[in-house]
Design an enzyme around this catalytic site. Sequence first.
Site, short mmCIF file in Angstrom:
data_model
loop_
_atom_site.label_atom_id
_atom_site.label_comp_id
_atom_site.label_asym_id
_atom_site.label_seq_id
_atom_site.Cartn_x
_atom_site.Cartn_y
_atom_site.Cartn_z
N GLU A 32 0.83 -1.21 0.00
CA GLU A 32 0.00 0.00 0.00
C GLU A 32 0.87 1.26 0.00
OE1 GLU A 32 -3.12 0.11 -0.36
OE2 GLU A 32 -3.74 -1.97 0.04
N ARG A 60 -17.70 -0.22 5.91
CA ARG A 60 -18.79 -0.76 5.09
C ARG A 60 -19.53 -1.87 5.84
NH1 ARG A 60 -18.71 -5.16 2.08
NH2 ARG A 60 -16.49 -5.45 2.46
N CYS A 111 -7.65 -2.07 8.56
CA CYS A 111 -6.28 -2.12 8.01
C CYS A 111 -5.71 -0.72 7.83
CB CYS A 111 -6.27 -2.85 6.67
SG CYS A 111 -6.51 -4.62 6.85
N HIS A 151 -1.49 -5.57 1.56
CA HIS A 151 -2.74 -6.34 1.51
C HIS A 151 -2.52 -7.60 0.68
CE1 HIS A 151 -5.79 -3.18 2.89
NE2 HIS A 151 -6.17 -4.30 3.47
N1 PCA Z 1 -8.60 -6.71 6.24
C1 PCA Z 1 -9.45 -5.61 6.64
C2 PCA Z 1 -9.31 -5.53 8.13
C3 PCA Z 1 -8.64 -6.79 8.54
C4 PCA Z 1 -8.16 -7.40 7.31
O1 PCA Z 1 -7.45 -8.39 7.24
C5 PCA Z 1 -9.14 -4.31 5.91
O2 PCA Z 1 -8.70 -4.35 4.75
O3 PCA Z 1 -9.31 -3.24 6.47
#
Ligand code: PCA
Length: 202
Positions: A80, A90, A143, A165
Amino acid sequence: MRTLLLTGFEPFDGDSVNPSWEVARALDGEQWGDARICSVQLPCVFATAPQALQDALQAHTPQAVLCLGQAEGRSEVTPERVAINVMQARIPDNAGAQPQETPVVANGPAAYFSSLPLTRMVQHLHSLQIPASISNTAGTFVCNQVFYTLQHGWAQPGRCSGFVHLPCLPEQVTRRQRPVYPSMALSLQVQAVRELTRIMMA
Ligand code: PCA
């Protein structure tokens, strides 16, 4: 010994696994040279995730920090670029909270950039035939909150920290029963993140 703190999240949204924790757990304790990975699981809860991160930073006093999360629907490993100062959920988190238009840090800066070498990381994964690309949004869920908290409170010049991610695991896709749904095998995700941690600790 130098320490890289690697965090992953507990499952959320009805899932029984989260690739981010499965990957972090698989790499916990790995060492090469004078560097070692310490993995910690974070709650998918707005009210407690930032403190859990702070506790891990205090407990392990790392030289570098990589936080991982699940990004449903993505087909690639995605470092990211930016964390933004807003929480807009959401779906409810694991404690039932669903903040809207709420800052992560009151009066904090609008955003922080990652301090990871994003382009080099993606190019390196491509050289290993692993799907990867830079993402320009970490969303506005837990996240992004953890990523913002990390860059706000811990990042400083010379410190390497950021967020990646990961796609869903194949077993999560079968539960959803949608016609087209990307996933990536755990073994490939583990290999990808191992390579990223080596870049960070090189
Ligand atoms: N993904 C979520 C929160 C925890 C996770 O693993 C997110 O993208 O915010």
